[in-house]
Scaffold this active site. Structure first.
Site, PDB file in Angstrom:
ATOM      1  N   GLU A  52       0.810  -1.231   0.000  1.00 14.58           N
ATOM      2  CA  GLU A  52       0.000   0.000   0.000  1.00 14.58           C
ATOM      3  C   GLU A  52       0.839   1.275   0.000  1.00 14.58           C
ATOM      4  OE1 GLU A  52      -0.790  -2.749   2.101  1.00 14.58           O
ATOM      5  OE2 GLU A  52      -2.394  -1.972   3.376  1.00 14.58           O
ATOM      6  N   ASN A  53       2.013   1.208   0.627  1.00 18.23           N
ATOM      7  CA  ASN A  53       2.831   2.418   0.724  1.00 18.23           C
ATOM      8  C   ASN A  53       3.543   2.761  -0.579  1.00 18.23           C
ATOM      9  OD1 ASN A  53       4.226   0.019   1.395  1.00 18.23           O
ATOM     10  ND2 ASN A  53       5.894   1.184   2.295  1.00 18.23           N
TER      11      ASN A  53
END
Lengths: 243, 211
Positions: free
Chosen positions: B47-48
């Site tokens: 997600e990052n």
């Protein structure tokens, strides 16, 4: 000659733009890609009652955790408060206002704000606490909730390299929220590990064009922290993820 | 004998298909990466802001600028790419990710998921979980069958604040595997851990299921 965007240090870069009660966008994910020098200067400025938009709030005493411990933050808009005992404690004790925004919704709210989009409908959070008090719309049987864009007084971002025009390049996953936050500040201040002259960065490789950056500092040297060190032994297979 | 954490990860890995883009949650789901079948190409999304998560680095080669969504140090592959959080969630919310494996505190019989807070006691936040369940094509939950206090976690209705409604396609616990063909279908008991009986599953599962 036009005014330079370059400031000698974090303290001077924040001078005249910080005030009590202001809103702030802050890049970073965990302790990765956090504008730590600018946060340090914000801490030293003594500014209070901040509303901060940031995915998390660092750890106890590091990153934005520094401003939590010193009680300079009134409200956080975040998606995750785990691994930060002071954050969780202040929230559960009712000392800190916290608006939970799902991570993707938060990223999109910041992106939308920076792009002049007032609000958008999303499926994320429909039927949950996040939807409470928000307008909903059903399209083709699917429920969407209205989320508003975010623009703040100031945005603080961290990049790997930047030039004196404010063009920025990030490194690996230290990019995270930084390019999005950079678009959402009325004034955006960037700190970089290496500040170079225009022409040094290839125009095709720039992640954040300088139009989004009003002030820039060389924040070196950096002592980057690792939140969870995970390594593998040299004998293990190529896909071993076991710590 | 109940399945171990490693068994759960291996079982979830069986749901992967060649060419899949996959997001793995924190905890047991992260271990799924260890069980990708040899020769199968699966691209892991973080997600990052990364596609193509590599293994943990060798000792001394860790890079503070290179972490997964669980903040663990990782490495890149020759096929990896990096992007902003907004781009990352455009992938997730836009339906481009084939499968997500997530942990859970509770799952309900109609596929509701709760995994982000216990009011008044524990609050971690939803992170990217609400976006993942809203946008990813298939959601597989990996969890203990009962809580530390022995409370069943696969229930008629979730009591904890929800992460999403009708979003779970498969539930893998240390005792059993439940699956359903579509978001309209009921869950079906498809596998039971060795030495565990269907009656034992029934007694520890308030959720309605077929089988």
């Amino acid at each position: 000659m036009s005014k330079s965007k370059v400031y000698p240090d974090a303290e001077s870069a924040l001078r005249g733009i910080v005030k009590d009660g202001m809103t702030l966008c802050c890049g970073g994910f965990g302790l990765c890609g956090v504008p730590e020098k600018l946060i340090g200067a914000l801490h030293d400025s003594g500014v209070r009652n901040l509303t901060v938009v940031s995915n998390n709030a660092g750890t106890d005493g590091a990153g934005l955790g520094l401003l939590l411990v010193s009680r300079q933050i009134r409200k956080m808009i975040s998606s995750y408060v785990g691994e930060n005992r002071e954050f969780e404690r202040q929230y559960l004790a009712g000392e800190l206002e916290l608006e939970f925004s799902p991570q993707g919704t938060m990223a999109e709210r910041v992106r939308a704000g920076g792009a002049g989009i007032y609000a958008f409908f999303t499926k994320t959070g429909a039927g949950t606490l996040v939807a409470e008090g928000k307008e909903t719309r059903v399209v083709d049987g699917e429920t969407y909730i209205l989320e508003t864009g975010i623009v703040t007084d100031v945005a603080l971002v961290k990049a790997w390299k930047g030039d004196t025009e404010g063009n920025l390049v990030y490194r690996k996953t230290a990019r995270n929220f930084n390019p999005n936050m950079a678009t959402a500040g009325r004034i955006t201040v960037a700190e970089v590990e290496e500040l170079v002259e225009p022409g040094t960065l290839h125009p095709d490789s720039i992640h954040t064009p300088g139009i989004y950056v009003q002030r820039i500092i060389n924040g070196s040297p950096y002592d980057k922290k690792i939140e969870k060190l995970t390594v593998r032994k040299r004998t293990e297979g190529s896909h071993a993820m076991v710590s | 004998m109940p399945w171990s954490r490693e068994d759960l990860a291996a079982r979830a890995a069986k749901e992967l298909q060649d060419g899949f883009y996959v997001n793995l949650g924190i905890g047991i789901p992260t271990l799924v990466a260890n069980y990708i079948a040899p020769g199968m190409k699966v691209v892991l999304q973080s997600e990052n802001g990364m596609l193509g998560i590599g293994p943990f680095p060798f000792d001394g080669e860790e890079d503070p600028d290179l972490i997964n969504a669980g903040k663990q140090t990782i490495t890149e592959l020759i096929s990896s790419s990096y992007f902003s959080s907004a781009d990352s969630f455009a992938m997730i919310r836009g339906g481009h990710i084939d499968m997500a494996v997530l942990g859970a505190m509770e799952v309900s019989e109609n596929g509701d998921l709760a995994n982000w807070m216990v009011p008044g006691k524990m609050v971690k936040g939803m992170g990217g979980a609400m976006d993942l369940v809203a946008g990813v094509k298939r959601v597989v939950v990996v969890m203990e069958h009962t809580s530390k206090d022995g409370e069943p976690k696969f229930k008629a209705k979730c009591e904890l604040p929800l992460t999403g409604t009708n979003v779970v396609d498969m539930v893998i616990t240390d005792l059993a595997v439940f699956s359903r063909a579509s978001r309209e279908a009921p869950f079906k008991l498809i596998e039971v851990a060795p030495g565990v009986t269907a009656e034992q599953i029934r007694s520890k599962t308030p959720a309605r299921y077929v089988g």
